[in-house]
Design a protein around this motif. Sequence first.
Motif, PDB file in Angstrom:
ATOM      1  N   THR A 217      23.599 -25.315  20.729  1.00 36.31           N
ATOM      2  CA  THR A 217      22.231 -25.795  20.521  1.00 36.31           C
ATOM      3  C   THR A 217      21.628 -25.249  19.246  1.00 36.31           C
ATOM      4  O   THR A 217      21.853 -24.093  18.883  1.00 36.31           O
ATOM      5  CB  THR A 217      21.318 -25.424  21.712  1.00 36.31           C
ATOM      6  OG1 THR A 217      20.006 -25.950  21.486  1.00 36.31           O
ATOM      7  CG2 THR A 217      21.215 -23.919  21.898  1.00 36.31           C
ATOM      8  N   GLY A 218      20.870 -26.103  18.565  1.00 42.10           N
ATOM      9  CA  GLY A 218      20.110 -25.678  17.400  1.00 42.10           C
ATOM     10  C   GLY A 218      18.667 -25.395  17.759  1.00 42.10           C
ATOM     11  O   GLY A 218      17.871 -25.015  16.897  1.00 42.10           O
ATOM     12  N   ALA A 219      18.314 -25.621  19.032  1.00 37.48           N
ATOM     13  CA  ALA A 219      16.949 -25.371  19.496  1.00 37.48           C
ATOM     14  C   ALA A 219      16.878 -23.961  20.061  1.00 37.48           C
ATOM     15  O   ALA A 219      17.454 -23.671  21.115  1.00 37.48           O
ATOM     16  CB  ALA A 219      16.557 -26.396  20.556  1.00 37.48           C
ATOM     17  N   ALA A 220      16.176 -23.087  19.375  1.00 31.50           N
ATOM     18  CA  ALA A 220      16.164 -21.669  19.749  1.00 31.50           C
ATOM     19  C   ALA A 220      15.698 -21.447  21.187  1.00 31.50           C
ATOM     20  O   ALA A 220      16.244 -20.598  21.904  1.00 31.50           O
ATOM     21  CB  ALA A 220      15.281 -20.894  18.773  1.00 31.50           C
ATOM     22  N   HIS A 221      14.705 -22.231  21.628  1.00 33.10           N
ATOM     23  CA  HIS A 221      14.148 -21.993  22.966  1.00 33.10           C
ATOM     24  C   HIS A 221      15.127 -22.362  24.073  1.00 33.10           C
ATOM     25  O   HIS A 221      14.941 -21.962  25.234  1.00 33.10           O
ATOM     26  CB  HIS A 221      12.849 -22.790  23.138  1.00 33.10           C
ATOM     27  CG  HIS A 221      13.058 -24.282  23.223  1.00 33.10           C
ATOM     28  ND1 HIS A 221      13.223 -25.071  22.098  1.00 33.10           N
ATOM     29  CD2 HIS A 221      13.161 -25.110  24.296  1.00 33.10           C
ATOM     30  CE1 HIS A 221      13.391 -26.335  22.471  1.00 33.10           C
ATOM     31  NE2 HIS A 221      13.357 -26.385  23.792  1.00 33.10           N
ATOM     32  N   GLU A 222      16.175 -23.125  23.739  1.00 32.31           N
ATOM     33  CA  GLU A 222      17.133 -23.540  24.760  1.00 32.31           C
ATOM     34  C   GLU A 222      18.251 -22.538  25.007  1.00 32.31           C
ATOM     35  O   GLU A 222      18.985 -22.667  25.985  1.00 32.31           O
ATOM     36  CB  GLU A 222      17.786 -24.870  24.355  1.00 32.31           C
ATOM     37  CG  GLU A 222      16.917 -26.083  24.568  1.00 32.31           C
ATOM     38  CD  GLU A 222      17.705 -27.369  24.445  1.00 32.31           C
ATOM     39  OE1 GLU A 222      17.177 -28.402  24.847  1.00 32.31           O
ATOM     40  OE2 GLU A 222      18.855 -27.323  23.952  1.00 32.31           O
ATOM     41  N   ARG A 223      18.397 -21.562  24.133  1.00 33.03           N
ATOM     42  CA  ARG A 223      19.544 -20.660  24.262  1.00 33.03           C
ATOM     43  C   ARG A 223      19.613 -19.983  25.638  1.00 33.03           C
ATOM     44  O   ARG A 223      20.694 -19.925  26.226  1.00 33.03           O
ATOM     45  CB  ARG A 223      19.521 -19.616  23.137  1.00 33.03           C
ATOM     46  CG  ARG A 223      19.850 -20.210  21.768  1.00 33.03           C
ATOM     47  CD  ARG A 223      19.993 -19.114  20.735  1.00 33.03           C
ATOM     48  NE  ARG A 223      20.219 -19.663  19.406  1.00 33.03           N
ATOM     49  CZ  ARG A 223      19.374 -19.563  18.381  1.00 33.03           C
ATOM     50  NH1 ARG A 223      18.235 -18.906  18.530  1.00 33.03           N
ATOM     51  NH2 ARG A 223      19.672 -20.096  17.213  1.00 33.03           N
ATOM     52  N   PRO A 224      18.500 -19.445  26.178  1.00 32.70           N
ATOM     53  CA  PRO A 224      18.602 -18.836  27.514  1.00 32.70           C
ATOM     54  C   PRO A 224      18.998 -19.838  28.597  1.00 32.70           C
ATOM     55  O   PRO A 224      19.698 -19.468  29.547  1.00 32.70           O
ATOM     56  CB  PRO A 224      17.189 -18.279  27.748  1.00 32.70           C
ATOM     57  CG  PRO A 224      16.636 -18.061  26.370  1.00 32.70           C
ATOM     58  CD  PRO A 224      17.178 -19.199  25.560  1.00 32.70           C
TER      59      PRO A 224
END
Length: 333
Positions: A217-224
Amino acid sequence: MITRVLLVSLLAAGVLGVGLWLDYGAFLKAPVPLPEESTILDIPRGTSLRGLARRMTDEGILRHPYYFIALAYRQGDQARIKAGEFELTAGMTPVDVLARITSGQVVQHPVTLVEGWTFREAVAAIEAQDRFTGTLSDLSDEDLMASLGRPGEHPEGRFFPDTYRFPRGTPRLTVLERAFDRMEQILAEEWAGRREGLPIDSPYEALILASIVEKETGAAHERPQIADVFVRRLRKGMRLQTDPTVIYGMGDRYEGRIRRADLREATAYNTYVIDGLPPTPIALPGRAAIRAVLNPADGDSLYFVSRGDGTHVFSATLDAHNRAVRRYILGEP
């Protein structure tokens, strides 16, 4: 008659001395004339104070070489000239210039290692910085790791992605060494703050999973959330089934698309075929990805599919996942 001549001579000498002193004082306070808003002064090793003063005068940076020499002696800096590149900026006086070149505050040249890059992409970036010395590209992965004191270890994922700054002439291996040490530090810090009960047995396993999260993912908020899906799959004994591992296992054969045959190919990294984690990381993970796998979100998802905009739809059941696939991958209503 002799007394009068002597007196006149003394007066003349005094006037000249006062004039020189005033001129010297003006020299110290006036900004040095630079050809641009800033300029780089490169001082080779072994340069003397006198040689430097003459050179700066020839280049139009100084008005008087002997005034600069006198300033250095007056401040006790005559033997403290440092070698290296020094940035001179508009408004600097000779006093400022002397302080800069005796401080050792040399120009630092940046090199950036990007999150999600492979090890060899990081090596290429360091190699492209022409202000550094030595070579890395001619060395095998094994030789590079041996040079870092880690013989037999795999290099992928072991170097922290960040912007590093070094003076001209720094050995390229030194750059790589700092990135390695930085990753060791970050990984130790994040491992110490990990959640209990994770199906991750070592910092290296955390690094492997973090590299997958970084690529997914390139979306930081999705990492968790991404990390939560993978952690839950590991707990249940499900295969990770993540495309970035397939691509990494294909190596140079990857041409921009994954075919069904690629998903079935038995490489060491294909998580559609192997159980658990691949043997090594697949990329350089950043701190956020490492933190995510060691402190994943609390959810119930087992699947996710790309929306096509860099974000994902998460699903807890296979039916919900298949509906998301039909909508976002197959384009069905």
